[in-house]
Design a protein around this motif. Structure first.
Motif, PDB file in Angstrom:
ATOM      1  N   ALA A   1       0.860  -1.422   0.074  1.00  0.00           N
ATOM      2  CA  ALA A   1       0.097   0.010   0.205  1.00  0.00           C
ATOM      3  C   ALA A   1       0.907   1.408   0.086  1.00  0.00           C
ATOM      4  CB  ALA A   1      -1.017   0.043   1.222  1.00  0.00           C
ATOM      5  N   ALA A   2       1.995   1.308   0.775  1.00  0.00           N
ATOM      6  CA  ALA A   2       2.954   2.471   0.804  1.00  0.00           C
ATOM      7  C   ALA A   2       3.514   2.666  -0.685  1.00  0.00           C
ATOM      8  CB  ALA A   2       4.014   2.100   1.724  1.00  0.00           C
ATOM      9  N   PHE A   3       3.951   1.762  -1.224  1.00  0.00           N
ATOM     10  CA  PHE A   3       4.537   1.709  -2.590  1.00  0.00           C
ATOM     11  C   PHE A   3       3.381   2.163  -3.670  1.00  0.00           C
ATOM     12  CE2 PHE A   3       8.047  -0.541  -0.756  1.00  0.00           C
ATOM     13  CZ  PHE A   3       9.180   0.126  -1.351  1.00  0.00           C
ATOM     14  N   LEU A   4       2.194   1.425  -3.767  1.00  0.00           N
ATOM     15  CA  LEU A   4       1.151   1.994  -4.542  1.00  0.00           C
ATOM     16  C   LEU A   4       0.613   3.242  -4.404  1.00  0.00           C
ATOM     17  CD1 LEU A   4      -0.763   1.030  -6.546  1.00  0.00           C
ATOM     18  CD2 LEU A   4      -2.255   0.484  -4.640  1.00  0.00           C
ATOM     19  N   ALA A   5       0.619   3.779  -3.202  1.00  0.00           N
ATOM     20  CA  ALA A   5       0.069   5.115  -2.804  1.00  0.00           C
ATOM     21  C   ALA A   5       1.346   6.263  -3.259  1.00  0.00           C
ATOM     22  CB  ALA A   5      -0.176   5.440  -1.273  1.00  0.00           C
ATOM     23  N   SER A   6       2.338   5.778  -2.899  1.00  0.00           N
ATOM     24  CA  SER A   6       3.602   6.953  -3.389  1.00  0.00           C
ATOM     25  C   SER A   6       3.601   6.788  -5.105  1.00  0.00           C
ATOM     26  CB  SER A   6       4.561   6.544  -2.790  1.00  0.00           C
ATOM     27  OG  SER A   6       5.279   5.180  -3.508  1.00  0.00           O
ATOM     28  N   ALA A   7       3.313   5.859  -5.746  1.00  0.00           N
ATOM     29  CA  ALA A   7       3.298   5.985  -7.213  1.00  0.00           C
ATOM     30  C   ALA A   7       2.188   6.644  -7.831  1.00  0.00           C
ATOM     31  CB  ALA A   7       3.453   4.197  -7.532  1.00  0.00           C
ATOM     32  N   VAL A   8       0.998   6.404  -7.130  1.00  0.00           N
ATOM     33  CA  VAL A   8      -0.003   7.376  -7.571  1.00  0.00           C
ATOM     34  C   VAL A   8       0.198   8.699  -7.389  1.00  0.00           C
ATOM     35  CG1 VAL A   8      -2.629   7.530  -7.152  1.00  0.00           C
ATOM     36  CG2 VAL A   8      -1.698   5.361  -7.472  1.00  0.00           C
ATOM     37  N   TYR A   9       0.578   9.107  -6.011  1.00  0.00           N
ATOM     38  CA  TYR A   9       1.066  10.516  -5.998  1.00  0.00           C
ATOM     39  C   TYR A   9       1.954  11.141  -6.796  1.00  0.00           C
ATOM     40  CZ  TYR A   9       2.243  14.406  -3.210  1.00  0.00           C
ATOM     41  OH  TYR A   9       2.526  15.917  -2.639  1.00  0.00           O
TER      42      TYR A   9
END
Length: 115
Positions: free
Chosen positions: A64-72
């Motif tokens: 979730a951390a990597f996904l959220a940072s990628a989306v951001y």
């Protein structure tokens, strides 16, 4: 004196702490400009807290951390507020991913993992 059950109860949190600390240290070691040392230091604490919920929560929180940072990051690039070289702090995403995994609970973590 610690009983055997107490040692087994501590295995998941300590495993989560060691696993995430090792993962982030490896990311920092391979590409120091891509991962800050502060992220490496906080990874162990995030892994410790996620480990209390089990190994599945550690995996889901990290993803979730990597996904959220990628989306951001992609949103910033799409809005022309950043480039591919812009540095983005990762610590808030680590904490947000951990909170999402912990608040989602065991059923959501189990549904996200194969098996």
């Amino acid at each position: 004196a610690l009983a055997g059950a107490d040692l087994l109860a501590a295995a998941d949190p300590l495993g989560g702490m060691a696993g995430l600390a090792a993962l982030y240290w490896l990311l920092w070691f391979v590409h120091p400009a891509g991962m800050g040392w502060g992220d490496v230091k906080i990874a162990g604490l995030v892994g410790l807290h996620l480990g209390w919920a089990g190994p599945g929560a550690v995996a889901v929180g990290t993803f979730a951390a990597f996904l959220a940072s990628a989306v951001y990051g992609l949103a910033l690039v799409a809005l022309r507020r950043a480039t591919r070289r812009t540095r983005i702090p990762f610590g808030p995403f680590m904490i947000g991913g951990a909170l999402a995994a912990l608040l989602a609970g065991a059923p959501a973590v189990a549904a996200a993992l194969p098996g």
